[in-house]
Design a protein around this motif. Structure first.
Motif, PDB file in Angstrom:
ATOM      1  N   THR A 120      14.467 -10.997   9.485  1.00 51.97           N
ATOM      2  CA  THR A 120      14.113 -11.121  10.891  1.00 51.97           C
ATOM      3  C   THR A 120      14.496  -9.820  11.573  1.00 51.97           C
ATOM      4  N   GLN A 121      13.723  -9.436  12.568  1.00 57.80           N
ATOM      5  CA  GLN A 121      14.024  -8.203  13.274  1.00 57.80           C
ATOM      6  C   GLN A 121      13.399  -8.275  14.641  1.00 57.80           C
ATOM      7  N   SER A 122      14.023  -7.529  15.573  1.00 56.70           N
ATOM      8  CA  SER A 122      13.562  -7.592  16.950  1.00 56.70           C
ATOM      9  C   SER A 122      12.288  -6.791  17.155  1.00 56.70           C
ATOM     10  N   GLU A 123      12.121  -5.721  16.388  1.00 55.86           N
ATOM     11  CA  GLU A 123      10.932  -4.892  16.503  1.00 55.86           C
ATOM     12  C   GLU A 123      10.288  -4.732  15.135  1.00 55.86           C
ATOM     13  N   PRO A 124       8.963  -4.567  15.096  1.00 56.43           N
ATOM     14  CA  PRO A 124       8.305  -4.341  13.801  1.00 56.43           C
ATOM     15  C   PRO A 124       8.847  -3.083  13.130  1.00 56.43           C
ATOM     16  N   LEU A 125       8.935  -3.135  11.819  1.00 58.02           N
ATOM     17  CA  LEU A 125       9.355  -1.981  11.036  1.00 58.02           C
ATOM     18  C   LEU A 125       8.213  -0.968  11.036  1.00 58.02           C
ATOM     19  N   ARG A 126       8.503   0.248  11.480  1.00 55.82           N
ATOM     20  CA  ARG A 126       7.479   1.297  11.453  1.00 55.82           C
ATOM     21  C   ARG A 126       7.472   1.925  10.067  1.00 55.82           C
ATOM     22  N   ILE A 127       6.281   1.994   9.467  1.00 60.28           N
ATOM     23  CA  ILE A 127       6.135   2.594   8.143  1.00 60.28           C
ATOM     24  C   ILE A 127       5.062   3.666   8.222  1.00 60.28           C
ATOM     25  N   ASP A 128       5.469   4.911   8.067  1.00 63.17           N
ATOM     26  CA  ASP A 128       4.528   6.025   8.006  1.00 63.17           C
ATOM     27  C   ASP A 128       4.268   6.325   6.536  1.00 63.17           C
ATOM     28  N   ILE A 129       2.995   6.344   6.134  1.00 66.00           N
ATOM     29  CA  ILE A 129       2.639   6.597   4.743  1.00 66.00           C
ATOM     30  C   ILE A 129       1.786   7.862   4.672  1.00 66.00           C
ATOM     31  N   VAL A 130       2.326   8.874   4.002  1.00 74.00           N
ATOM     32  CA  VAL A 130       1.608  10.122   3.785  1.00 74.00           C
ATOM     33  C   VAL A 130       0.942  10.014   2.412  1.00 74.00           C
ATOM     34  N   SER A 131      -0.381  10.178   2.376  1.00 74.64           N
ATOM     35  CA  SER A 131      -1.074   9.914   1.109  1.00 74.64           C
ATOM     36  C   SER A 131      -2.439  10.578   1.073  1.00 74.64           C
ATOM     37  N   ASP A 132      -3.034  10.531  -0.131  1.00 73.40           N
ATOM     38  CA  ASP A 132      -4.401  11.010  -0.324  1.00 73.40           C
ATOM     39  C   ASP A 132      -5.202   9.896  -0.989  1.00 73.40           C
ATOM     40  N   VAL A 133      -6.482   9.804  -0.665  1.00 72.07           N
ATOM     41  CA  VAL A 133      -7.293   8.699  -1.179  1.00 72.07           C
ATOM     42  C   VAL A 133      -7.698   8.875  -2.635  1.00 72.07           C
ATOM     43  N   VAL A 134      -7.422  10.041  -3.224  1.00 67.29           N
ATOM     44  CA  VAL A 134      -7.697  10.233  -4.649  1.00 67.29           C
ATOM     45  C   VAL A 134      -6.409  10.207  -5.463  1.00 67.29           C
ATOM     46  N   CYS A 135      -5.349   9.692  -4.869  1.00 63.93           N
ATOM     47  CA  CYS A 135      -4.049   9.567  -5.530  1.00 63.93           C
ATOM     48  C   CYS A 135      -3.873   8.131  -6.013  1.00 63.93           C
ATOM     49  N   VAL A 186      -1.705  18.092  11.371  1.00 65.26           N
ATOM     50  CA  VAL A 186      -0.919  16.951  10.893  1.00 65.26           C
ATOM     51  C   VAL A 186      -0.485  17.178   9.447  1.00 65.26           C
ATOM     52  N   GLU A 187      -1.407  17.669   8.626  1.00 64.79           N
ATOM     53  CA  GLU A 187      -1.055  17.974   7.232  1.00 64.79           C
ATOM     54  C   GLU A 187       0.094  18.973   7.180  1.00 64.79           C
ATOM     55  N   ASN A 188      -0.002  20.022   7.980  1.00 62.51           N
ATOM     56  CA  ASN A 188       1.029  21.061   7.992  1.00 62.51           C
ATOM     57  C   ASN A 188       2.361  20.513   8.476  1.00 62.51           C
ATOM     58  N   PHE A 189       2.309  19.582   9.419  1.00 65.76           N
ATOM     59  CA  PHE A 189       3.553  18.979   9.907  1.00 65.76           C
ATOM     60  C   PHE A 189       4.303  18.296   8.783  1.00 65.76           C
ATOM     61  N   TRP A 190       3.596  17.490   7.996  1.00 63.08           N
ATOM     62  CA  TRP A 190       4.278  16.751   6.943  1.00 63.08           C
ATOM     63  C   TRP A 190       4.774  17.677   5.843  1.00 63.08           C
ATOM     64  N   VAL A 191       4.020  18.720   5.554  1.00 62.89           N
ATOM     65  CA  VAL A 191       4.510  19.704   4.586  1.00 62.89           C
ATOM     66  C   VAL A 191       5.774  20.375   5.126  1.00 62.89           C
ATOM     67  N   SER A 192       5.794  20.664   6.428  1.00 60.07           N
ATOM     68  CA  SER A 192       6.971  21.291   7.043  1.00 60.07           C
ATOM     69  C   SER A 192       8.186  20.376   7.008  1.00 60.07           C
ATOM     70  N   GLN A 193       7.930  19.072   6.885  1.00 55.37           N
ATOM     71  CA  GLN A 193       9.014  18.102   6.780  1.00 55.37           C
ATOM     72  C   GLN A 193       9.506  17.926   5.340  1.00 55.37           C
ATOM     73  N   GLY A 194       8.923  18.712   4.429  1.00 57.40           N
ATOM     74  CA  GLY A 194       9.375  18.679   3.055  1.00 57.40           C
ATOM     75  C   GLY A 194       8.568  17.799   2.134  1.00 57.40           C
TER      76      GLY A 194
END
Length: 221
Positions: A3-18, A173-181
């Protein structure tokens, strides 16, 4: 049951050929259902092969070239992924003539579909188009057809791809996620803080969700 007060945020970085991206997502979805976790999923772009030419490359040749896998290792991996997919209700139909394609246009189409509230549906349809139906995702007409299949306007989809109106935004957006490692996918970030990479399996995802719920209970208790 969590149970939780707020929905769990899930960010998924992915490619459709993966392949591991759809396997990982399906495993996570099972865990979310099993734990009753309220959640919201946000998909983000990543290109496995940003330098892939328009004509693409034979998939088996690509795997051998990029990862140094032997043909035997490649075949064993395909068998394993197919078995995992079957267990998760996803059909992989690998074939010797399958090709790896550049996916920048697919990510632009996904970016546009998010504005129509259809990003999740289109993402799933693109996974199936590539791995199950072996459709050519480098073909704009194929992409427009897949978009139409999930209720998006086909002619507008073609226009989005033709004028590349979201190219700069998607690249940023792609560059942002790469910059995040982020260097490999799937990469899943829970509540913007906890990074999990790779397809972890239903049991591991279940434990992760339970741990996150416990942390939230402690924070709000």
């Amino acid at each position: 049951m969590t149970t939780q007060s707020e929905p769990l945020r899930i960010d998924i970085v992915s490619d459709v050929v993966c392949p591991w991206c759809i396997i990982g997502y399906r495993q996570l979805a099972r865990a979310l259902d099993a734990t009753g976790t309220a959640h919201e999923i946000h998909w983000h772009p990543f290109e496995l092969n940003p330098d892939m030419p328009p004509e693409g490359q034979n998939l088996r040749e690509h795997i051998v070239e990029k990862y140094g896998s032997t043909p035997e290792q490649s075949e064993a991996s395909r068998v394993r992924m197919t078995e995992l997919g079957t267990d998760l209700g996803f059909v992989f139909r690998f074939a010797d003539d399958m090709r790896m394609h550049n996916t920048f246009n697919t990510h632009q189409l996904l970016h546009w579909s998010d504005q129509q509230g259809r990003k999740h549906a289109l993402k799933q349809a693109l996974f199936a188009a590539h791995f199950t139906d072996r459709r050519d995702l480098s073909d704009d007409n194929v992409l427009a057809d897949v978009a139409a299949d999930v209720g998006l306007d086909r002619s507008e989809a073609l226009a989005v791809l033709a004028d590349q109106r979201y190219a700069a935004e998607v690249r940023n957006v792609e560059n942002f996620w790469v910059s995040q490692g982020i260097r490999g996918v799937p990469a899943m970030i829970f509540n913007r803080r906890h990074l999990v990479t790779g397809a972890q399996g239903v049991e591991n995802y279940t434990r992760i969700l339970e741990q996150l719920a416990g942390m939230q209970d402690q924070a709000t208790g």
